[in-house]
Scaffold this motif. Structure first.
Motif, PDB file in Angstrom:
ATOM      1  N   TYR A  31      31.862  31.566  41.903  1.00 26.65           N
ATOM      2  CA  TYR A  31      31.353  32.940  41.821  1.00 26.65           C
ATOM      3  C   TYR A  31      32.531  33.909  41.722  1.00 26.65           C
ATOM      4  O   TYR A  31      32.794  34.696  42.645  1.00 26.65           O
ATOM      5  CB  TYR A  31      30.483  33.249  43.036  1.00 26.65           C
ATOM      6  CG  TYR A  31      29.243  32.392  43.108  1.00 26.65           C
ATOM      7  CD1 TYR A  31      28.119  32.696  42.350  1.00 26.65           C
ATOM      8  CD2 TYR A  31      29.200  31.276  43.931  1.00 26.65           C
ATOM      9  CE1 TYR A  31      26.980  31.905  42.417  1.00 26.65           C
ATOM     10  CE2 TYR A  31      28.067  30.473  43.990  1.00 26.65           C
ATOM     11  CZ  TYR A  31      26.964  30.800  43.231  1.00 26.65           C
ATOM     12  OH  TYR A  31      25.837  30.013  43.284  1.00 26.65           O
ATOM     13  N   ILE A  32      33.222  33.841  40.597  1.00 28.48           N
ATOM     14  CA  ILE A  32      34.449  34.618  40.435  1.00 28.48           C
ATOM     15  C   ILE A  32      34.148  36.101  40.259  1.00 28.48           C
ATOM     16  O   ILE A  32      34.874  36.960  40.768  1.00 28.48           O
ATOM     17  CB  ILE A  32      35.256  34.075  39.240  1.00 28.48           C
ATOM     18  CG1 ILE A  32      35.690  32.640  39.541  1.00 28.48           C
ATOM     19  CG2 ILE A  32      36.476  34.958  38.973  1.00 28.48           C
ATOM     20  CD1 ILE A  32      36.427  31.971  38.400  1.00 28.48           C
ATOM     21  N   GLU A  33      33.084  36.444  39.542  1.00 25.36           N
ATOM     22  CA  GLU A  33      32.747  37.858  39.340  1.00 25.36           C
ATOM     23  C   GLU A  33      32.481  38.549  40.670  1.00 25.36           C
ATOM     24  O   GLU A  33      32.927  39.683  40.900  1.00 25.36           O
ATOM     25  CB  GLU A  33      31.519  37.993  38.428  1.00 25.36           C
ATOM     26  CG  GLU A  33      31.727  37.550  37.001  1.00 25.36           C
ATOM     27  CD  GLU A  33      31.564  36.048  36.824  1.00 25.36           C
ATOM     28  OE1 GLU A  33      31.309  35.358  37.844  1.00 25.36           O
ATOM     29  OE2 GLU A  33      31.694  35.568  35.694  1.00 25.36           O
ATOM     30  N   GLN A  34      31.765  37.863  41.555  1.00 26.78           N
ATOM     31  CA  GLN A  34      31.485  38.439  42.868  1.00 26.78           C
ATOM     32  C   GLN A  34      32.782  38.616  43.662  1.00 26.78           C
ATOM     33  O   GLN A  34      32.972  39.620  44.365  1.00 26.78           O
ATOM     34  CB  GLN A  34      30.515  37.542  43.654  1.00 26.78           C
ATOM     35  CG  GLN A  34      29.093  37.546  43.131  1.00 26.78           C
ATOM     36  CD  GLN A  34      28.872  36.593  41.959  1.00 26.78           C
ATOM     37  OE1 GLN A  34      29.819  36.132  41.339  1.00 26.78           O
ATOM     38  NE2 GLN A  34      27.614  36.315  41.662  1.00 26.78           N
ATOM     39  N   ALA A  35      33.680  37.650  43.550  1.00 26.17           N
ATOM     40  CA  ALA A  35      34.960  37.735  44.260  1.00 26.17           C
ATOM     41  C   ALA A  35      35.791  38.901  43.757  1.00 26.17           C
ATOM     42  O   ALA A  35      36.436  39.616  44.537  1.00 26.17           O
ATOM     43  CB  ALA A  35      35.729  36.429  44.104  1.00 26.17           C
ATOM     44  N   ILE A  36      35.786  39.122  42.447  1.00 29.82           N
ATOM     45  CA  ILE A  36      36.533  40.248  41.880  1.00 29.82           C
ATOM     46  C   ILE A  36      35.960  41.571  42.383  1.00 29.82           C
ATOM     47  O   ILE A  36      36.701  42.486  42.770  1.00 29.82           O
ATOM     48  CB  ILE A  36      36.490  40.203  40.334  1.00 29.82           C
ATOM     49  CG1 ILE A  36      37.240  38.977  39.822  1.00 29.82           C
ATOM     50  CG2 ILE A  36      37.084  41.480  39.740  1.00 29.82           C
ATOM     51  CD1 ILE A  36      37.122  38.766  38.322  1.00 29.82           C
ATOM     52  N   GLY A  37      34.637  41.675  42.401  1.00 29.41           N
ATOM     53  CA  GLY A  37      34.000  42.906  42.871  1.00 29.41           C
ATOM     54  C   GLY A  37      34.325  43.210  44.322  1.00 29.41           C
ATOM     55  O   GLY A  37      34.665  44.355  44.668  1.00 29.41           O
ATOM     56  N   VAL A  38      34.242  42.192  45.176  1.00 22.25           N
ATOM     57  CA  VAL A  38      34.540  42.401  46.600  1.00 22.25           C
ATOM     58  C   VAL A  38      36.021  42.723  46.797  1.00 22.25           C
ATOM     59  O   VAL A  38      36.378  43.545  47.655  1.00 22.25           O
ATOM     60  CB  VAL A  38      34.146  41.150  47.415  1.00 22.25           C
ATOM     61  CG1 VAL A  38      34.634  41.266  48.856  1.00 22.25           C
ATOM     62  CG2 VAL A  38      32.635  40.967  47.400  1.00 22.25           C
ATOM     63  N   THR A  39      36.885  42.111  46.003  1.00 21.42           N
ATOM     64  CA  THR A  39      38.321  42.403  46.101  1.00 21.42           C
ATOM     65  C   THR A  39      38.597  43.875  45.804  1.00 21.42           C
ATOM     66  O   THR A  39      39.367  44.537  46.511  1.00 21.42           O
ATOM     67  CB  THR A  39      39.124  41.524  45.126  1.00 21.42           C
ATOM     68  OG1 THR A  39      38.921  40.152  45.450  1.00 21.42           O
ATOM     69  CG2 THR A  39      40.606  41.846  45.215  1.00 21.42           C
ATOM     70  N   LEU A  40      37.970  44.398  44.766  1.00 21.79           N
ATOM     71  CA  LEU A  40      38.162  45.801  44.408  1.00 21.79           C
ATOM     72  C   LEU A  40      37.658  46.727  45.513  1.00 21.79           C
ATOM     73  O   LEU A  40      38.331  47.704  45.873  1.00 21.79           O
ATOM     74  CB  LEU A  40      37.435  46.107  43.091  1.00 21.79           C
ATOM     75  CG  LEU A  40      38.016  45.440  41.836  1.00 21.79           C
ATOM     76  CD1 LEU A  40      37.136  45.731  40.627  1.00 21.79           C
ATOM     77  CD2 LEU A  40      39.438  45.913  41.588  1.00 21.79           C
ATOM     78  N   VAL A  41      36.483  46.410  46.060  1.00 20.65           N
ATOM     79  CA  VAL A  41      35.928  47.245  47.138  1.00 20.65           C
ATOM     80  C   VAL A  41      36.818  47.182  48.376  1.00 20.65           C
ATOM     81  O   VAL A  41      37.118  48.212  48.996  1.00 20.65           O
ATOM     82  CB  VAL A  41      34.492  46.797  47.487  1.00 20.65           C
ATOM     83  CG1 VAL A  41      33.987  47.543  48.708  1.00 20.65           C
ATOM     84  CG2 VAL A  41      33.558  47.033  46.304  1.00 20.65           C
ATOM     85  N   ALA A  42      37.260  45.975  48.733  1.00 19.27           N
ATOM     86  CA  ALA A  42      38.116  45.817  49.914  1.00 19.27           C
ATOM     87  C   ALA A  42      39.445  46.538  49.732  1.00 19.27           C
ATOM     88  O   ALA A  42      39.938  47.208  50.656  1.00 19.27           O
ATOM     89  CB  ALA A  42      38.355  44.332  50.186  1.00 19.27           C
ATOM     90  N   LEU A  43      40.024  46.421  48.546  1.00 18.91           N
ATOM     91  CA  LEU A  43      41.315  47.069  48.293  1.00 18.91           C
ATOM     92  C   LEU A  43      41.190  48.582  48.325  1.00 18.91           C
ATOM     93  O   LEU A  43      42.045  49.275  48.911  1.00 18.91           O
ATOM     94  CB  LEU A  43      41.853  46.609  46.937  1.00 18.91           C
ATOM     95  CG  LEU A  43      43.292  47.018  46.611  1.00 18.91           C
ATOM     96  CD1 LEU A  43      44.251  46.440  47.631  1.00 18.91           C
ATOM     97  CD2 LEU A  43      43.664  46.547  45.203  1.00 18.91           C
ATOM     98  N   LEU A  44      40.137  49.114  47.728  1.00 13.91           N
ATOM     99  CA  LEU A  44      39.918  50.559  47.768  1.00 13.91           C
ATOM    100  C   LEU A  44      39.721  51.043  49.207  1.00 13.91           C
ATOM    101  O   LEU A  44      40.204  52.115  49.585  1.00 13.91           O
ATOM    102  CB  LEU A  44      38.707  50.926  46.915  1.00 13.91           C
ATOM    103  CG  LEU A  44      38.900  50.844  45.398  1.00 13.91           C
ATOM    104  CD1 LEU A  44      37.588  51.096  44.678  1.00 13.91           C
ATOM    105  CD2 LEU A  44      39.965  51.834  44.928  1.00 13.91           C
ATOM    106  N   SER A  45      39.018  50.246  50.002  1.00 11.82           N
ATOM    107  CA  SER A  45      38.799  50.614  51.399  1.00 11.82           C
ATOM    108  C   SER A  45      40.114  50.639  52.174  1.00 11.82           C
ATOM    109  O   SER A  45      40.382  51.562  52.951  1.00 11.82           O
ATOM    110  CB  SER A  45      37.831  49.632  52.058  1.00 11.82           C
ATOM    111  OG  SER A  45      36.571  49.651  51.418  1.00 11.82           O
TER     112      SER A  45
END
Length: 220
Positions: free
Chosen positions: A118-132
């Motif tokens: 589930y790479i797309e989901q991992a990319i999305g969560v990475t972006l949200v976590a990094l922005l946070s």
């Protein structure tokens, strides 16, 4: 077992698995770089190792767990908690390392997500976590400039009066307070307060207390 059966059992590293390890290194490395930049306990190398380990265990869980593909990977959720607990420290009235512990948990989840495909989901969560991680420290600093919390402890000789005068002094400097415990023993009275207000008002109060000759001990 002949060569064809050996290959069919997927003992060799496939291109898909190589891609998963590369994605895990990239995504977890980005978050680890942010932690490294802020000089946190768990930095770039640690986050990459956690992510790669979670990815590998998840891949192996799918390969080995014929009847239950999540049997091995499920233990990552339990095991990562012990690793996260190792970066949490309590120093007097302040707890540090909670954010880093949460990041370790997220990085582990990213590794599992990549390992499961589930790479797309991992990319999305990475972006949200990094922005946070990048944005919320700015918000916290904004509020800390206006609403800083400190814990004060005052110790003085008991002369028949309680510590109400110091409580009034806290209110005088527009600090919202919550009274803690007060103790009287051997002619010594002590009390603690949790105070919230602007750093400037805290500084005014501290300066006043430092000039009070009746105070034997002042923690701030």
């Amino acid at each position: 077992m002949n060569l064809d059966q050996f290959i069919d059992n997927s003992h060799f590293l496939t291109q898909s698995e190589v891609n998963k390890f590369l994605w895990s290194t990239l995504l977890c490395g980005v978050i680890g770089a942010e932690r490294e930049f802020r000089n946190k306990q768990a930095g770039l190398k640690t986050m990459i190792m956690i992510g790669l380990g979670s990815t590998l265990i998840t891949i192996l869980s799918v390969k080995i767990g014929v009847n239950s593909h999540d049997r091995i990977a499920a233990n990552i959720v339990t095991g990562i908690g012990f690793l996260g607990a190792g970066v949490i420290f309590k120093d007097e009235n302040r707890v540090s390392g909670l954010t880093t512990a949460c990041v370790i948990w997220i990085v582990s989840a990213l590794g599992m997500s990549v390992g499961a495909g589930y790479i797309e989901q991992a990319i999305g969560v990475t972006l949200v976590a990094l922005l946070s991680l990048l944005f919320f420290p700015v918000v916290e600093e904004f509020f800390e400039r206006r609403y800083t919390m400190r814990v004060y402890k005052i110790v003085k000789k008991y002369d028949g009066e309680r510590l109400d005068i110091y409580e009034e002094s806290l209110k005088k400097y527009k600090l919202k307070i919550k009274r803690g415990g007060q103790r009287l023993a051997n002619g010594i009275i002590s009390g603690t307060w949790i105070a919230i207000g602007s750093p400037k008002n805290h500084d005014f109060f501290v300066e006043t207390m430092l000039q009070d000759e009746n105070i034997l001990e002042f923690d701030f």
